[in-house]
Design an enzyme around this catalytic site. Structure first.
Site, PDB file in Angstrom:
ATOM      1  N   ILE A  54      -7.138   0.846   0.844  1.00  0.00           N
ATOM      2  CA  ILE A  54      -8.569   0.631   0.986  1.00  0.00           C
ATOM      3  C   ILE A  54      -8.891  -0.195   2.221  1.00  0.00           C
ATOM      4  O   ILE A  54      -9.805   0.132   2.990  1.00  0.00           O
ATOM      5  CB  ILE A  54      -9.137  -0.052  -0.280  1.00  0.00           C
ATOM      6  CG1 ILE A  54      -9.066   0.911  -1.475  1.00  0.00           C
ATOM      7  CG2 ILE A  54     -10.575  -0.514  -0.060  1.00  0.00           C
ATOM      8  CD1 ILE A  54      -9.403   0.264  -2.801  1.00  0.00           C
ATOM      9  N   GLY A  55      -8.143  -1.266   2.444  1.00  0.00           N
ATOM     10  CA  GLY A  55      -8.410  -2.137   3.582  1.00  0.00           C
ATOM     11  C   GLY A  55      -8.310  -1.414   4.912  1.00  0.00           C
ATOM     12  O   GLY A  55      -9.136  -1.618   5.812  1.00  0.00           O
ATOM     13  N   SER A 178     -12.738  -5.335  -9.082  1.00  0.00           N
ATOM     14  CA  SER A 178     -12.176  -4.259  -9.900  1.00  0.00           C
ATOM     15  C   SER A 178     -12.936  -4.198 -11.216  1.00  0.00           C
ATOM     16  O   SER A 178     -13.423  -5.226 -11.710  1.00  0.00           O
ATOM     17  CB  SER A 178     -10.697  -4.514 -10.179  1.00  0.00           C
ATOM     18  OG  SER A 178     -10.206  -3.627 -11.173  1.00  0.00           O
ATOM     19  N   TYR A 204      -3.876 -10.213 -12.790  1.00  0.00           N
ATOM     20  CA  TYR A 204      -4.729  -9.417 -11.904  1.00  0.00           C
ATOM     21  C   TYR A 204      -6.160  -9.379 -12.432  1.00  0.00           C
ATOM     22  O   TYR A 204      -7.116  -9.640 -11.682  1.00  0.00           O
ATOM     23  CB  TYR A 204      -4.174  -7.997 -11.796  1.00  0.00           C
ATOM     24  CG  TYR A 204      -4.987  -7.098 -10.892  1.00  0.00           C
ATOM     25  CD1 TYR A 204      -4.856  -7.170  -9.514  1.00  0.00           C
ATOM     26  CD2 TYR A 204      -5.894  -6.168 -11.419  1.00  0.00           C
ATOM     27  CE1 TYR A 204      -5.611  -6.347  -8.674  1.00  0.00           C
ATOM     28  CE2 TYR A 204      -6.640  -5.349 -10.598  1.00  0.00           C
ATOM     29  CZ  TYR A 204      -6.489  -5.441  -9.222  1.00  0.00           C
ATOM     30  OH  TYR A 204      -7.247  -4.635  -8.398  1.00  0.00           O
TER      31      TYR A 204
END
Length: 325
Positions: A54-55, A178, A204
């Site tokens: 994504i980055g 997320s 996470y």
């Protein structure tokens, strides 16, 4: 002809409705960056974790819009390869690499010092770097690794660059979150390992909840400065994020890949927050993977919890208490 009795069961109706909704959702037109004319010439952006996934897609799109694009990556070799690829794809020579490990507060401070010394402005800061699947691990600085990488490092980096962002206003901070923040727990004892997380997904999920709380509290503190702060959910995306899990989880992840978004599709909500005319001026919000405003979890909207997390994060990173706006 009579319909079989089994087909008249309510569950068939529900299954049909669900299938229809799924098909409708897949047919929905997502925001198209090609329809957005925002040009970033003369502006500077930083994207953390931009060497892949994504980055990298976010950095590519911002570079395509002529921004001076800083890829903040932990691995120099992979980061430089991404720089060369983005330069070649966009023709933008102002794409550069700066080493950054958000899991190390020392690395964050060194990176911020270099930016403040070398960059006259900063218009967009994208917090994308993150890890999952790591076992409970303490860093040399006394922090739990996943929480340091996904939350405390970005918290410190933003605060160190805050005056530069204000001086460059209008500017924005985008935190990649997320949907899994909804099952997270924002217990500050996780940050220092006083409370151990059980299961790699717990760390996470909770770090992503902290990211949304941070994004919202930052927006509150920046009211009136011209700097916005929003969180973006990329959705379920096919990246290398599962590399630290065991082979069983990786195999299951591989099986569902055909139904997941590509990295480019997953990057859309972040790009939307950074450049779209529709999102300009909006702050303190959570955008879903369709680039639409959505309420995050109840915990993510808890102002008292956000304040407590901010105070403890200031203490752990050694920041003096900043004035509230």
């Amino acid at each position: 002809m009579e319909v079989p009795s089994a087909c008249r069961h309510p569950s068939w109706f529900l299954l049909t409705l669900l299938l229809g909704l799924l098909l409708w959702a897949r047919r929905r037109r997502a925001w198209d960056p090609r329809q957005c004319l925002t040009d970033l010439s003369g502006r500077t952006v930083i994207v953390t974790g931009a060497n892949s996934g994504i980055g990298k897609c976010v950095a590519l799109e911002l570079a395509r819009r002529n921004a001076r694009t800083i890829l903040a990556c932990r691995n120099r070799e992979r980061g430089q390869a991404a720089v060369e690829e983005i330069r070649a794809a966009t023709g933008n020579a102002a794409v550069v690499l700066r080493e950054l490990d958000t899991g190390s507060l020392a690395s964050v401070r060194a990176f911020a010092r270099a930016v403040l010394q070398e960059e006259p402005r900063l218009d967009v800061l994208v917090h994308n770097a993150g890890v999952t699947g790591l076992p409970f691990t303490m860093t040399p600085e006394g922090l739990e690794q996943t929480f340091a990488t996904n939350y405390l490092g970005p918290f410190l980096l933003t605060n160190l660059l805050l005056e530069l962002l204000k001086a460059s206003a209008p500017a924005c901070v985008v935190t990649v979150s997320s949907f899994r923040h909804r099952v997270g727990t924002a217990d500050t004892r996780f940050l220092t390992g006083q409370r151990r997380h059980h299961g790699t997904d717990t760390a996470y999920n909770s770090s992503k909840l902290m990211g949304v709380l941070f994004s919202t509290e930052l927006a509150r503190r920046l009211q009136g400065t011209g700097v916005t702060s929003n969180a973006a959910n990329p959705g379920l995306v096919s990246t290398n994020i599962m590399q630290n899990f065991n082979w069983i989880f990786r195999a299951l992840f591989t099986l569902i890949r055909p139904f997941m978004k590509s990295a480019a599709q997953g990057a859309l909500s972040t790009i939307y927050c950074a450049v779209s005319e529709e999102a300009a001026g909006i702050t303190g919000k959570y955008f879903n993977s369709d680039c639409a405003l959505e309420l995050p979890s109840a915990a993510a909207r808890d102002a008292r919890l956000a304040q407590e997390l901010w105070d403890e994060s200031e203490r752990l990173t050694g920041l003096s208490r900043s004035p509230q706006h």
